[in-house]
Design a protein around this motif. Structure first.
Motif, PDB file in Angstrom:
ATOM      1  N   SER A 193      82.894  66.359  53.713  1.00  0.00           N
ATOM      2  CA  SER A 193      82.742  66.585  55.146  1.00  0.00           C
ATOM      3  C   SER A 193      83.857  66.004  55.995  1.00  0.00           C
ATOM      4  CB  SER A 193      81.406  66.015  55.615  1.00  0.00           C
ATOM      5  OG  SER A 193      81.300  64.639  55.252  1.00  0.00           O
ATOM      6  N   HIS A 253      76.447  62.324  55.472  1.00  0.00           N
ATOM      7  CA  HIS A 253      77.378  62.910  56.436  1.00  0.00           C
ATOM      8  C   HIS A 253      77.599  64.394  56.142  1.00  0.00           C
ATOM      9  CE1 HIS A 253      81.189  63.589  58.635  1.00  0.00           C
ATOM     10  NE2 HIS A 253      80.709  62.669  59.448  1.00  0.00           N
ATOM     11  N   ALA A 254      77.652  64.764  54.869  1.00  0.00           N
ATOM     12  CA  ALA A 254      77.843  66.167  54.512  1.00  0.00           C
ATOM     13  C   ALA A 254      76.646  67.020  54.920  1.00  0.00           C
ATOM     14  CB  ALA A 254      78.093  66.289  53.008  1.00  0.00           C
ATOM     15  N   GLN A 312      76.365  68.017  58.576  1.00  0.00           N
ATOM     16  CA  GLN A 312      77.184  69.114  59.088  1.00  0.00           C
ATOM     17  C   GLN A 312      76.441  70.452  59.074  1.00  0.00           C
ATOM     18  OE1 GLN A 312      80.000  67.797  60.309  1.00  0.00           O
ATOM     19  NE2 GLN A 312      79.275  65.917  59.310  1.00  0.00           N
ATOM     20  N   ASN A 313      75.379  70.534  58.302  1.00  0.00           N
ATOM     21  CA  ASN A 313      74.626  71.778  58.171  1.00  0.00           C
ATOM     22  C   ASN A 313      73.679  71.935  59.363  1.00  0.00           C
ATOM     23  OD1 ASN A 313      72.755  73.820  57.382  1.00  0.00           O
ATOM     24  ND2 ASN A 313      73.159  73.377  55.224  1.00  0.00           N
TER      25      ASN A 313
END
Length: 430
Positions: free
Chosen positions: A44, A163-164, A167-168
């Motif tokens: 991310s 964190h990844a 992002q969704n």
């Protein structure tokens, strides 16, 4: 077979080196069980790495620093240990200049191959190969470093995948919300641990494993001070926001104010309206829980607003000396599990303990202690070369593996970074 997350011993000092190695390897693998190959591949931001890369990099560490050098006893091939794949060291070296070329850091998320399954097969191969070395007492210090290194990456895996997933737009959950720990009751105004000042011994006491940056042990002179007996809470941070804290220039360091304005910062990371993003998806914020995912700049501005300051790392350690995180409730570490044997999502819950909710910013620069010397060879690059421009944090977080909750432990980040579980404990002069 019991889930390794819930079956780990509470006190790792009770385990043999081989048991700690096995538990650590199993723990990291158990934490990726909820992830798809795509989940484990995505990156991310440059500060974060894919979950698959963490699995692979820690395996590369064992291959590079143990098996390649000392694997002559390995029974898997004549002449000693052979690399599982000679092309993979280029992919999974992190920053070790002595180990040669490597892909750029932000290209880690482009590694669709090897697959997650292939990385897990490599891990199993390396874990089996290491069995021949775990009882070699001459290698015990290096093996202990490798275990501690993998435990650090367990925490990074947890914070990086959070964190990844953030992002969704769907806000996907990694774990069910009913597995999250409950917050401690609000205790009203913070109390204070008072210290009379004087000469304090700081650093590793050589009574167990420590990283090289925790020593040498040395003396510092402290003036009388006090350290808050709990972390700053979500509710208190909401008061800071309501009072215009993010827009009051006089509260901010110059670099911090520039950071706030350039990035339009108005709240901690992962906040929106009355919710915050967690490993269980979007949840309503609890005003009694410790605030987290703040930068050094934000911590310093809040302290100024509250009429207090950040502690130095030496003040924090002087109060914490003799305490550690081994006696924390199960919810306060990355190894936590519930009665169902499932992994428990990391989430700060609050309380009077110094360890286990959030890494706490100090106002100390990350610099070498008097007499510090990095180790020879590539492992000497582990800590020393990063001693520039970063801030020391103390106290461990809810994503930290037990055994890293000790008074001398020095975590370090740049002042703008906040994707880790970073929080704030106030200090004041007496």
């Amino acid at each position: 077979m019991p889930n390794p997350v819930s079956s780990l011993a509470a006190n790792q000092a009770e385990l043999s080196l081989a048991e700690r190695f096995a538990h650590t390897r199993a723990l990291m693998e158990s934490l990726v069980e909820p992830l798809s190959d795509a989940d484990a591949t995505v990156q991310s931001m440059e500060d974060a790495s894919p979950a698959k890369w963490h699995l692979a990099h820690t395996t590369w560490f064992w291959e590079t620093f143990l098996l390649r050098e000392y694997g002559r006893e390995y029974a898997g091939g004549a002449g000693g240990y052979r690399l599982y794949n000679e092309e993979w060291p280029f992919l999974f070296n992190s920053y070790y200049e002595a180990e040669g070329a490597r892909i750029s850091r932000f290209s880690r998320g482009m590694l669709s191959r090897p697959t997650l399954g292939e990385v897990l097969e490599w891990r199993a191969h390396v874990t089996r190969a290491m069995e021949a070395l775990l009882d070699n007492r001459a290698l015990s210090d290096l093996i202990a470093l490798g275990i501690a290194h993998e435990q650090q990456h367990i925490e990074l895996l947890l914070t990086d995948i959070k964190h990844a997933l953030f992002q969704n737009p769907l806000g996907p959950a990694m774990w069910d919300a009913d597995l999250a720990p409950a917050s401690a009751p609000q205790t009203g105004e913070a109390g204070w641990h008072e210290h009379p000042g004087g000469i304090a011994l700081i650093g590793d006491d050589e009574n167990g494993f420590a990283f090289d940056n925790e020593g040498p042990r040395h003396r510092v002179l402290l003036e009388p001070f006090a350290l808050a007996d709990r972390l700053v809470t979500v509710g208190e941070w909401q008061e800071f926001i309501a009072d215009g804290g993010y827009g009051t220039a006089s509260l901010w360091l110059s670099d911090g104010l520039a950071w706030v304005r350039e990035n339009a910062i108005s709240a901690p990371l992962y906040w929106r309206e009355d919710e915050h993003f967690t490993h269980t998806g979007w949840q309503t914020r609890d005003p009694n829980a410790p605030v987290t995912h703040i930068s050094y700049f934000e911590a310093d501005a809040f302290a100024a607003w509250a009429g207090a300051r950040l502690p130095t790392e030496f003040e924090w350690e002087a109060i914490a000396r003799g305490q550690d995180g081994e006696g924390l409730p199960q919810a306060h570490n990355a190894e936590a599990g519930n009665q169902l044997g499932k992994a428990s999502p990391p989430l700060p819950s609050g309380g009077s303990h110094l360890f286990g909710d959030c890494w706490q910013f100090t106002r100390s620069a990350y610099l070498p202690y008097p007499g510090f010397r990095p180790a020879k060879g590539a492992v000497g690059e582990y800590n020393g070369k990063f001693m520039s421009g970063q801030c020391v944090l103390k106290g461990a977080s809810c994503a930290t593996v037990r055994g890293h909750s000790r008074a001398s432990y020095r975590n370090f980040f740049y002042p703008h970074q906040r994707w880790q579980f970073t929080g704030l404990r106030l200090a004041k002069d007496l």
